[in-house]
Structure formats: structure tokens, C-alpha cells
Design an enzyme around this catalytic site. Structure first.
Site, short mmCIF file in Angstrom:
data_model
loop_
_atom_site.label_atom_id
_atom_site.label_comp_id
_atom_site.label_asym_id
_atom_site.label_seq_id
_atom_site.Cartn_x
_atom_site.Cartn_y
_atom_site.Cartn_z
N LYS A 189 -8.80 -13.13 -2.64
CA LYS A 189 -7.62 -13.46 -3.44
C LYS A 189 -7.57 -14.94 -3.80
O LYS A 189 -6.96 -15.31 -4.81
CB LYS A 189 -6.36 -13.08 -2.66
N ASP A 266 -0.75 -6.22 -6.37
CA ASP A 266 0.11 -7.36 -6.05
C ASP A 266 0.48 -8.18 -7.28
O ASP A 266 0.39 -9.42 -7.29
CB ASP A 266 -0.57 -8.25 -5.00
N ASN A 395 -10.95 -3.68 4.67
CA ASN A 395 -10.56 -5.07 4.37
C ASN A 395 -10.52 -5.82 5.70
O ASN A 395 -9.72 -5.48 6.57
CB ASN A 395 -9.19 -5.09 3.69
#
Length: 736
Positions: A189, A266, A395
Site C-alpha cells: 500500500k 479501501d 497477506n
């Protein structure tokens, strides 16, 4: 057909006859079918062998074979036959090769070893299994038929926080190959060229060279390097943005990337439009993926990526299911952001998206509990769902080496699901990660498994084997007390030994703060239990043990305040679910008993949290709240928060405090006027506090400067409608 002559080294045993059979429980992942000969014979390995292979076939498998059987010229009647289906070298064994992608047939006989794969990758996996058998120091005369249950298996680097280093990724890719995982999705991210603001721009020269090196490392280990882009925060759905995305994919293709993903997770606003998402993805699929004949199917992560966030009536998921090209994979995290996967989960989502879900499992990711390590067993996913998903990727934590404990088990689970055993896989993972000091790492990991209180409500068991003994100790059983005392001594010893370990320096450096805390915890436990024994034995040493316990409490607190000071969940927690609370309970019990017997007034409080959080915002109601010096912090959240109209977040103190200022970041500009901040002394009468937000800034402040003590503060959505915001910061500063 070309012949090579290479020596075969049998580790530790040279060419001696091997006395024990292969331990199939140590073959990773657990193989599907293993057959011994009727006589259960073992192989006397020669010092050299004749390699039989079709020239040009399975280069990565042959390179791996040379790593486990180093090169040296020689002649031998013993053959090692290697190839894939269709090769002349393995034509004789074609019917024995599993009829499944990435499967292989491995045969060990007195005069030969055969590795025949269903494809190039299957042959590579057969070599990995052979290497594991050799490293055991034993080779049974046997036949193995093996293949994976899940087509796409591996890892998505999709966490928030510090991305893995280039060196860590290189080590990870080698680890995936050895454990038969075929997928690595690159999507950190905090990579600005993966997401906003720079997703449209090419990587700088240095970063581009590193990605190319990663692609090559992935190929050597038969791993698909999947490069993901995250454009949804500021995408405009124009031809210019569409072309920019294609150009970015083409630039990555030129770097060697042959697998791609698009993430829409997100985000909020225009980027969440399912019709626009489907239109863009289909265009990419038709004009790029399908036209490149060496590219794997496109993968996408939806905005509504779990059931709790899904508005079925709104039609987002059904739109994707109906409009997306059937070849495009759709990722799914389960019933919640952090959840285990079972049959009902997949029975719910698969009909909506009209394909098998591609699971993005959010474990052992710790970006929402960064003060904890998640080193315990990997469990909770159903064992009967191999036919209900197209892929399964994990993840991980930002601590790459420590994540291997769970990733080892993910590889095990996705290869042979019905035979998966979480405890044996966990123990084997630890042995694989730190062979010489595995027993010490296992002890430490058993007390470093839970996540602590968190906004997702996802927890793991901890100190499992010790729990019955702790319960018996608290009921007054002396034998149990001695056992817990021994455990605390062992924990201190384990942490001491691990802190000096040089076998895996990457691992030790990652977990060093927690090892320090574990050592202090072990010492603290000994002091507490020696306090109890001193009371029992009327020993004058009680005060010595008490003073040391108090000192260790202070040292643990100081470590928590100085190590791992990230801006989200700072600090270092070990044994926080079971062991530390049990020891604190025994500490309070000992002090109370001592005070009663000796008419003293020693402080019996071990630790407490004077602040509590309540909220009718579903995603915030179980967020942890922590006091640190002058600051009271609510843990941030990484996800989009849907804040209902008139809903509030409230912090209550167990005694009046003088509030100075609130620092707030909702990740959105010009949002302060939609919220109301209030304080109260009694929870009934509230005083409004003005909120200030500078133009073009997401940070909000509220100057309180209360002359009198206040016990409550709350933030209310006063806009009259549901708002979508982030929750990046909530810090209440107290006056000194």
C-alpha cells in the site's frame, strides 16, 4: 537426449546404506500419495549418477537439482531421469504422471530416481521433494504421486506500513519455490508507484531494475510475479486514465512481468462504481491480457471485498459477477475484513460473482496490531473447500522473515487441504526457519500468537499448552505453580539464546524487541511466583522478590514506550492474552495476602487501563484505546469507515482529567464542519468544542483547555447523513 554426469551427496552419510525410511510428515507440503515397496527397503546412494533429460526441458528444475546434487563429472549406472509430460526422457512414465497442473511423479528405486512432471512447474516441485528427502539423510524405495489442491497459492504483499525490502522479497521468492507456492502478488500500500499519487508514472530507474530482478528471481523459483495497481483513489474513468493504466502495464511487461492485478479496495467516491470498474477491467483484459499470449489471467480486488461491507441490494457484487469477463479472478477476504474461510462463506459469495472466489486471507498481517507478533499456528480455515475457490493468498506481516512461520503452513494447507494439521505444520515451520534453536523459538512463539484487542475482533489462542496449568495454579495447586515457574525460567532462557542466535540474523533482527520483552516477562513471572513461595514459607526474601517484580514491571513498560514506536499501535506486547494477565493476577493476589498478614499497604495494582471506548459506529466500537504519557490514543484503522448520521465515538476516563487538545485525522479535506466535538464532566451535560481544519489538509484540531476536570469526550457525526471517512488519528492530549 543429452547425458550429464554429476555426483550425488548423501548428507552426513556419504555413500553408506541408509537405515531409516523417509519421514513423510516432513515432506513439505504434505504429499498426496506416498507408497513404499512391500519390503520397505532403503536406497544405498552412489557417489555419482547419470542424468537423463531431454535437452532444453525444465531449466529451473535442473538448476534446482544441481543445487542439491552439486556438479562433478563421473560415470555411473545409477540414473536420475528428469522431465515433463511429452519429453522423450520420461515417456515410459507418462501414465504415472498425475493428470493435474503442477503435479509430478517421483520414483526412487535401487538403480534410478525418476522425476516426471505434468508440466515444467510440476517437475520443479518434484525436485524440491527429492531435496527434502535427501536432507533428511534417508531415502526410502518409494513412489510419490503429488499435485496441488488449489491452482493459485501464495502471498499478497498488500499490508499497510513499511514495505518489505528488496532483499527480503528475494529471500521470500526462494522460500515460495521451496514450499511449492506459485503466486506472489506485489501490492504494498505504501508504494507510491503502485497507488496514488504516482500510479500513472513509470518507476524510476533504480526501482524498475529491482522489479526486474524480482521477476527473474520469481521465474527461477517457478513463481508468478503478479504486479498490482491501485488506481481507484483518484481514477477519472477517462480514455486518458484508461490508456495510462495500459501504458503502465506495458511498462511492467517490458520489465518481465507476466501477471497483473487491479485493486479497488479501501477507496470511496467515483472509483467505487462497479459498472466503470467492469468496463475498465474488461478493456484491459481484451486489449492487453488476451493479446499477450504469455500472460496469466487478470486478478481484481473489489471495493466490497467482504460480506460485512457488502450491499447486495446495491448491486455492486452482482454487477461484477454479470459484467466482468469470466476469466477475471475476483478476490474475497471472507465474512469480514479479517476472517477465516469456510463452506458457507464461499456458498454465499460464489453465486453473486458467478465464479469461484480468489481468497485474500488477511493473516498473519498485523498492520492493525503492530505491537504484536503473530507467530502461532495457522488454523481456522475449513478443510473441505478446495473445489470452491480459484486461489488462496495470504497477506503477511511487514516482518518478512517472521511471516514465514504462517506462510509455510499456508503452503501446506493449499497443497493438500484434507491432510492439513495446523500444529504439526507449525512445528515443522519453526524447524525450517531456525533448525538449531527451534525448541526455543517454539516456546517463544507459543506466547506470541494473539493479536490483542483490535477493531476487527479477530483473535488467536495463545499459551495453549500452559493454560490448564495456569488455571490450576490460580486455584492454589502447588505443583502447577512449580510448573509455571519452570515455564517462566524456560522463557527467559529461550529469549536469551535467541537474542544471541546467528543462524537466521534476519529473523532475530525483526523480532528483537519482542525477545527483550519476552525475557523480561520470564523474569517477572519468576519474581511473582517466588513472592508467593516466600509467603508460603514465611521467607524474608518476599520484599526482594516484590521489589524486583516492580522493577520488571517498570522495565516492561519502558520497553513498550521506547521500542517499535510506529504511529499506529506503538509498543511491544508478549504473552498479553494469557501468561501476563495470569501473572498479574497472581501478583495482586500475593500482595493482597501479604498486606493482610503483615498489616502493610503495598500497592497491589499490576496494570490497568483508565480509559474505555464506546461507539455506535460499527467499525470503531471495538477499537483499542491506550494511554501513553500525556496522550490518550485510539488505534487507527486502515479501512474506509462508514460513519452513520448522529453516531458517535466516546472516550470515558475513570477519573476527571484536564483535557488540552484533540488531534484528529479523518483522511478527508473539508470534513470538520460535519462533526461535533463535545466534553462532559458527568456524561449528561455536554460542552461543544470548536473544530478547526486548514484548507487542503486532512488534519483537524480541537482546542479544549479545560480548567476543570472532564471525564468524557465524544465526536459526533452532525451532518445528518452517513459519511465515509478514514480514521487515521485520534489523540487526546492532556494537560500536565
Amino acid at each position: 537426449m543429452k547425458h550429464y554426469f554429476l555426483p550425488l551427496f548423501c548428507l552426513m552419510l556419504g555413500g553408506a546404506s541408509l537405515q531409516a525410511q523417509t519421514n513423510t510428515n516432513l515432506l513439505q507440503p504434505k504429499v498426496q500419495e506416498f507408497q513404499l515397496t512391500e519390503t520397505s527397503e532403503t536406497l544405498t546412494l552412489p557417489e555419482s549418477y547419470n542424468l537423463v533429460v531431454t535437452e532444453g526441458s525444465c531449466p529451473h528444475a535442473l538448476e534446482a537439482l544441481k543445487q542439491i546434487m552439486p556438479n562433478k563429472e563421473g560415470k555411473s549406472k545409477f540414473q536420475v531421469i528428469v522431465g515433463k509430460k511429452g519429453d522423450k526422457a520420461v515417456k515410459k512414465y507418462a501414465k504415472k504422471i498425475p493428470q493435474k497442473k503442477e503435479g509430478y511423479y517421483l520414483e526412487v528405486q535401487k538403480n534410478r530416481i525418476v522425476i516426471a512432471g505434468a508440466d515444467q512447474r510440476g517437475t520443479f516441485y518434484g525436485v524440491q521433494t527429492l531435496g527434502q528427502m535427501i536432507r533428511q539423510g534417508q531415502m526410502s524405495i518409494c513412489a510419490i504421486e503429488d499435485y496441488p489442491d488449489i491452482e493459485f497459492r501464495g502471498v499478497v504483499e498488500g499490508f499497510y506500513g513499511t514495505p518489505w525490502s528488496h532483499e527480503a522479497r528475494m529471500r521470500q521468492l526462494e522460500f515460495y519455490g521451496k514450499n511449492k507456492m506459485n503466486t506472489y502478488i506485489y501490492g504494498p500500500k505504501d508504494d507510491p508507484y503502485h497507488s496514488s499519487p504516482n500510479w500513472r508514472k513509470p518507476y524510476p530507474e533504480k526501482e524498475a531494475a529491482q522489479i526486474h530482478e524480482l521477476v527473474e528471481q520469481a521465474a527461477r523459483n517457478e513463481v508468478d510475479f503478479v504486479w498490482a495497481i491501485h488506481p481507484g483513489k483518484d481514477i477519472k474513468w477517462t480514455n486518458e486514465d484508461r490508456d495510462a493504466l495500459i501504458q503502465k502495464f506495458e511498462a511492467m511487461y517490458q520489465l518481465g512481468v507476466r501477471s497483473f492485478a487491479v485493486f479497488f479496495d479501501d477507496i470511496w467516491g467515483e472509483g467505487t462504481n462497479p459498472n466503470k470498474q467492469a468496463e475498465l477491467l474488461n478493456y484491459i483484459d481484451n486489449e492487453f491480457i488476451q493479446k499477450k499470449h504469455d500472460v496469466t489471467p487478470l486478478v481484481m480486488c473489489p471495493t466490497e471485498y467482504n460480506k460485512s461491507w457488502s450491499n447486495v441490494k446495491g448491486g455492486y457484487l452482482t454487477t461484477l459477477g454479470e459484467k466482468l469477463n469470466p476469466s477475471i479472478h475476483i478476490m474475497w477476504t471472507g465474512d469480514r475484513v479479517i476472517a477465516c474461510i469456510d463452506k458457507p462463506t464461499l456458498d454465499w459469495i460464489n453465486p453473486l460473482i458467478k465464479r469461484k472466489a480468489y481468497i485474500w486471507w488477511n493473516f498473519p498481517v498485523s498492520d492493525y496490531v503492530r505491537d504484536h507478533l503473530l507467530l502461532g499456528p495457522t488454523y481456522g480455515n475449513a478443510l473441505d473447500i478446495k473445489d470452491d475457490m480459484s486461489g488462496f493468498v495470504s497477506n503477511p506481516m511487514e516482518r518478512a522473515e517472521a511471516s514465514k512461520i504462517s506462510l509455510y503452513s499456508v503452503a501446506d494447507y493449499t497443497w493438500n487441504m484434507e491432510s492439513y494439521d495446523s500444529i504439526s505444520s507449525w512445528k515443522n515451520a519453526i524447524k525450517d526457519l531456525l533448525p538449531q534453536n527451534c525448541s526455543y523459538l517454539e516456546l517463544f512463539a507459543s506466547h506470541s500468537s494473539d493479536l490483542g484487542p483490535n477493531g476487527h475482533g479477530f483473535r488467536r489462542d495463545e499459551s495453549t499448552d500452559l493454560q490448564p496449568t495456569l488455571k490450576a495454579m490460580k486455584q492454589g495447586e502447588q505443583k502447577a505453580l512449580e510448573s509455571v515457574l519452570a515455564e517462566c525460567k524456560n522463557l527467559e532462557t529461550a529469549c536469551d539464546i535467541l537474542l544471541a542466535d546467528t543462524e537466521n540474523p534476519y529473523l532475530i533482527e525483526e523480532i528483537r524487541p519482542w525477545l527483550k520483552q519476552g525475557k523480561l516477562l520470564g523474569e517477572y513471572g519468576q519474581s511473582v511466583l517466588l513472592m508467593i513461595k516466600a509467603i508460603q514459607q514465611k521467607d524474608d526474601a518476599f520484599m526482594t522478590h516484590y521489589n524486583r517484580a516492580r522493577s520488571l514491571q517498570a522495565q516492561m513498560y519502558e520497553l513498550d514506550m521506547t521500542e517499535n514506536q510506529n504511529p499506529y499501535q506503538p509498543g511491544v506486547k508478549v504473552g498479553s492474552l494469557v501468561l501476563l494477565p495470569s501473572l498479574n493476577e497472581m501478583f495482586t493476589k500475593a500482595i493482597t495476602e501479604y498486606n493482610t498478614k503483615n498489616n502493610t499497604n503495598l500497592d497491589a495494582k499490576a496494570e490497568y487501563n483508565p480509559y474505555t471506548l464506546t461507539s455506535d459506529v460499527p467499525q470503531l466500537k471495538i477499537q483499542p484505546v491506550r494511554a501513553r504519557h500525556q496522550d490518550v490514543n485510539v488505534s487507527p484503522s486502515n479501512e474506509v469507515i462508514k460513519w452513520p448520521a448522529n453516531a458517535s465515538l466516546q472516550i470515558a476516563s475513570d477519573q476527571p482529567v484536564r483535557m488540552q487538545q484533540l488531534y484528529l485525522d479523518l483522511g478527508t479535506k473539508d470534513i470538520a464542519s460535519s462533526f461535533r466535538l463535545e466534553t462532559s464532566a458527568d456524561g449528561q451535560n455536554w460542552t461543544a468544542v470548536p473544530l478547526n481544519q486548514a484548507a487542503d489538509n486532512t488534519e483537524i484540531t480541537g482546542a479544549i483547555n479545560s480548567a476543570a476536570g472532564q471525564s468524557y469526550i465524544r465526536l459526533v457525526n452532525a451532518s445528518g447523513k452517513e459519511l465515509q471517512v478514514y480514521f487515521k488519528k485520534f489523540t487526546l492530549r492532556l494537560q500536565k
